[in-house]
Design a protein around this motif. Structure first.
Motif, PDB file in Angstrom:
ATOM      1  N   VAL A  23       0.809  -1.210  -0.098  1.00 37.70           N
ATOM      2  CA  VAL A  23       0.184  -0.042   0.041  1.00 37.70           C
ATOM      3  C   VAL A  23       0.845   1.304  -0.163  1.00 37.70           C
ATOM      4  N   LEU A  24       2.074   1.264   0.714  1.00 35.47           N
ATOM      5  CA  LEU A  24       2.923   2.501   0.889  1.00 35.47           C
ATOM      6  C   LEU A  24       3.399   2.746  -0.541  1.00 35.47           C
ATOM      7  N   ILE A  25       4.210   1.792  -1.128  1.00 35.05           N
ATOM      8  CA  ILE A  25       4.727   2.000  -2.223  1.00 35.05           C
ATOM      9  C   ILE A  25       3.704   2.300  -3.410  1.00 35.05           C
ATOM     10  N   LYS A  26       2.500   1.536  -3.364  1.00 37.74           N
ATOM     11  CA  LYS A  26       1.532   2.300  -4.480  1.00 37.74           C
ATOM     12  C   LYS A  26       1.308   3.596  -4.306  1.00 37.74           C
ATOM     13  N   HIS A  27       1.339   4.380  -3.117  1.00 34.49           N
ATOM     14  CA  HIS A  27       0.938   5.689  -2.978  1.00 34.49           C
ATOM     15  C   HIS A  27       2.254   6.652  -2.791  1.00 34.49           C
ATOM     16  N   LEU A  65       7.430 -10.076  20.329  1.00 33.44           N
ATOM     17  CA  LEU A  65       6.550  -9.198  19.862  1.00 33.44           C
ATOM     18  C   LEU A  65       7.078  -7.853  19.370  1.00 33.44           C
ATOM     19  N   HIS A  66       7.164  -7.491  18.188  1.00 34.09           N
ATOM     20  CA  HIS A  66       7.610  -6.292  17.685  1.00 34.09           C
ATOM     21  C   HIS A  66       6.977  -5.251  17.223  1.00 34.09           C
ATOM     22  N   GLU A  67       7.137  -3.978  17.434  1.00 34.59           N
ATOM     23  CA  GLU A  67       6.577  -2.790  16.915  1.00 34.59           C
ATOM     24  C   GLU A  67       7.223  -2.621  15.543  1.00 34.59           C
ATOM     25  N   LEU A  68       6.309  -2.405  14.424  1.00 40.03           N
ATOM     26  CA  LEU A  68       6.931  -1.941  13.030  1.00 40.03           C
ATOM     27  C   LEU A  68       6.863  -0.594  12.842  1.00 40.03           C
ATOM     28  N   LEU A  69       7.866   0.069  12.495  1.00 39.00           N
ATOM     29  CA  LEU A  69       7.802   1.438  11.997  1.00 39.00           C
ATOM     30  C   LEU A  69       8.012   1.359  10.378  1.00 39.00           C
ATOM     31  N   PHE A  70       7.304   2.047   9.860  1.00 41.26           N
ATOM     32  CA  PHE A  70       7.388   2.052   8.235  1.00 41.26           C
ATOM     33  C   PHE A  70       7.288   3.789   7.817  1.00 41.26           C
ATOM     34  N   TYR A  71       8.171   3.953   7.270  1.00 45.31           N
ATOM     35  CA  TYR A  71       8.365   5.104   6.139  1.00 45.31           C
ATOM     36  C   TYR A  71       8.392   5.521   4.859  1.00 45.31           C
ATOM     37  N   ILE A  72       7.490   6.404   4.424  1.00 45.07           N
ATOM     38  CA  ILE A  72       7.529   6.498   2.987  1.00 45.07           C
ATOM     39  C   ILE A  72       7.444   8.068   2.722  1.00 45.07           C
ATOM     40  N   SER A  73       7.890   8.651   1.755  1.00 43.68           N
ATOM     41  CA  SER A  73       7.601   9.992   1.179  1.00 43.68           C
ATOM     42  C   SER A  73       6.395   9.734   0.275  1.00 43.68           C
ATOM     43  N   LYS A  74       5.358  10.721   0.204  1.00 47.10           N
ATOM     44  CA  LYS A  74       4.285  10.767  -0.465  1.00 47.10           C
ATOM     45  C   LYS A  74       4.414  10.916  -1.827  1.00 47.10           C
ATOM     46  N   LYS A  75       3.839  10.413  -2.899  1.00 43.82           N
ATOM     47  CA  LYS A  75       4.078  10.897  -4.326  1.00 43.82           C
ATOM     48  C   LYS A  75       3.647  12.373  -4.475  1.00 43.82           C
TER      49      LYS A  75
END
Length: 343
Positions: free
Chosen positions: A302-306, A333-343
């Motif tokens: 989803v993140l890469i799509k947008h 148990l892990h917390e996941l942190l995701f980052y992406i800049s928006k198109k």
């Protein structure tokens, strides 16, 4: 306040992750604010936009995010001659003249009408006295909105300290926990001044997303099938104080209109995709648990799509170790942190 999925222990890690990817940002939106710990933490750095569908969360945000200082209560103090926290903490519950039904006492403490024991009778009655007094002060224009929400937040934050529960309000304990026998005392919340026009909302995140914009959006949605509304129904009722129809052994208020699609395996991906697609923010940060109903690959797609694929990043943070039952194998148990800049 104990809260499902609270990020209070992860704040330094979240800050490091955001600042490793984002430079010179002026605003941050915490669109699933919960108890607003993330929004409060980052208020030192950014203009804050906060939001949550639960009303008690909105009250906490109004008190600590929109307020840029502890209210002074000048007009009220001139009228009652005392600081309102002193007045309310020492309110006379025996001589109090109720203008409305003491709803919390009648429904969530042991008495002739109820055998629920979320609260002792004295604490439940005190909550009703304080809640009705705050409402009366606002009606009589002795306090403004900033003062109103700060007092109400102080009451909401105080209730978990005397609640007879294991963690959430999904059930009450059969025997009285020692802390539930303490006398309820309002909490005076810290308010950080950042001299910015911070904003708080009480809306569905996927509807609000069309109305807001900024630099960073921090997205921390519900991650499993547990709905927040029934788990915090008592705080919601104190916050709204709307004498709702309640049902069942636990006295649940109806929550059909605030059910989250993020708790539904069938709807979560479409809902998440819609949020990311319509996010008018330069930087997207997502926080999610490895226990969540969306997988890492789901979120990444989803993140890469947008977003801009070359900026995608993900980090795992070890959160805690737990056992399902004695003798069971430990799981990470892990917390996941995701980052992406928006198109």
């Amino acid at each position: 306040m104990r809260f499902i999925g609270s990020k209070s222990l992860l704040l330094p890690e979240i800050e490091k992750f955001i600042k490793s990817h984002v430079k010179n940002a002026g605003s941050l939106c915490d669109i699933f604010s919960g108890t607003s710990v993330v929004a409060r933490y980052f208020k030192k750095d950014y203009k804050i936009i906060s939001n949550d569908l639960l009303h008690f969360s909105y009250v906490l945000q109004k008190a600590t995010i929109e307020n840029n200082a502890r209210p002074t209560y000048k007009k009220l103090i001139e009228n009652i001659g005392l600081d309102p926290f002193v007045f309310l903490n020492n309110i006379d519950i025996d001589g109090f003249k109720f203008e409305n039904t003491p709803f919390i006492y009648e429904n969530y403490s042991p008495n002739l009408k109820s055998d629920r024991q979320y609260l002792t009778s004295n604490n439940a009655l005190k909550i009703d006295c304080i809640r009705q007094t705050i409402e009366k002060w606002q009606l009589n224009e002795l306090i403004n909105n900033d003062e109103y929400y700060y007092l109400l937040a102080g009451l909401i934050e105080a209730i978990p300290y005397v609640s007879n529960i294991a963690g959430t309000y999904g059930a009450f304990l059969k025997h009285w926990d020692k802390r539930a026998l303490n006398d309820l005392k309002l909490v005076e919340l810290d308010v950080l001044t950042n001299d910015k026009n911070n904003e708080s909302f009480n809306e569905n995140s996927n509807e609000l997303i069309y109305k807001i914009s900024g630099d960073i959006i921090y997205i921390d949605p519900p991650y499993n099938s547990r709905q927040y509304a029934p788990n915090y129904h008592l705080l919601e009722t104190v916050s709204r104080y709307d004498t709702p129809e309640i049902s069942g052994k636990t006295g649940l208020r109806d929550y059909q209109d605030i059910k989250s699609k993020y708790c539904s395996k069938r709807e979560v991906l479409t809902t998440f995709d819609n949020l990311i697609e319509n996010a008018n923010f330069k930087h997207i940060v997502v926080s999610y648990s490895t226990e969540g109903i969306m997988s890492i690959s789901d979120i990444k797609k989803v993140l890469i799509k947008h977003g801009n694929k070359s900026t995608y990043s993900m980090k795992k943070i070890s959160y805690r170790r737990y056992k399902h039952k004695p003798g069971a194998v430990k799981h990470d148990l892990h917390e996941l942190l995701f980052y992406i800049s928006k198109k």
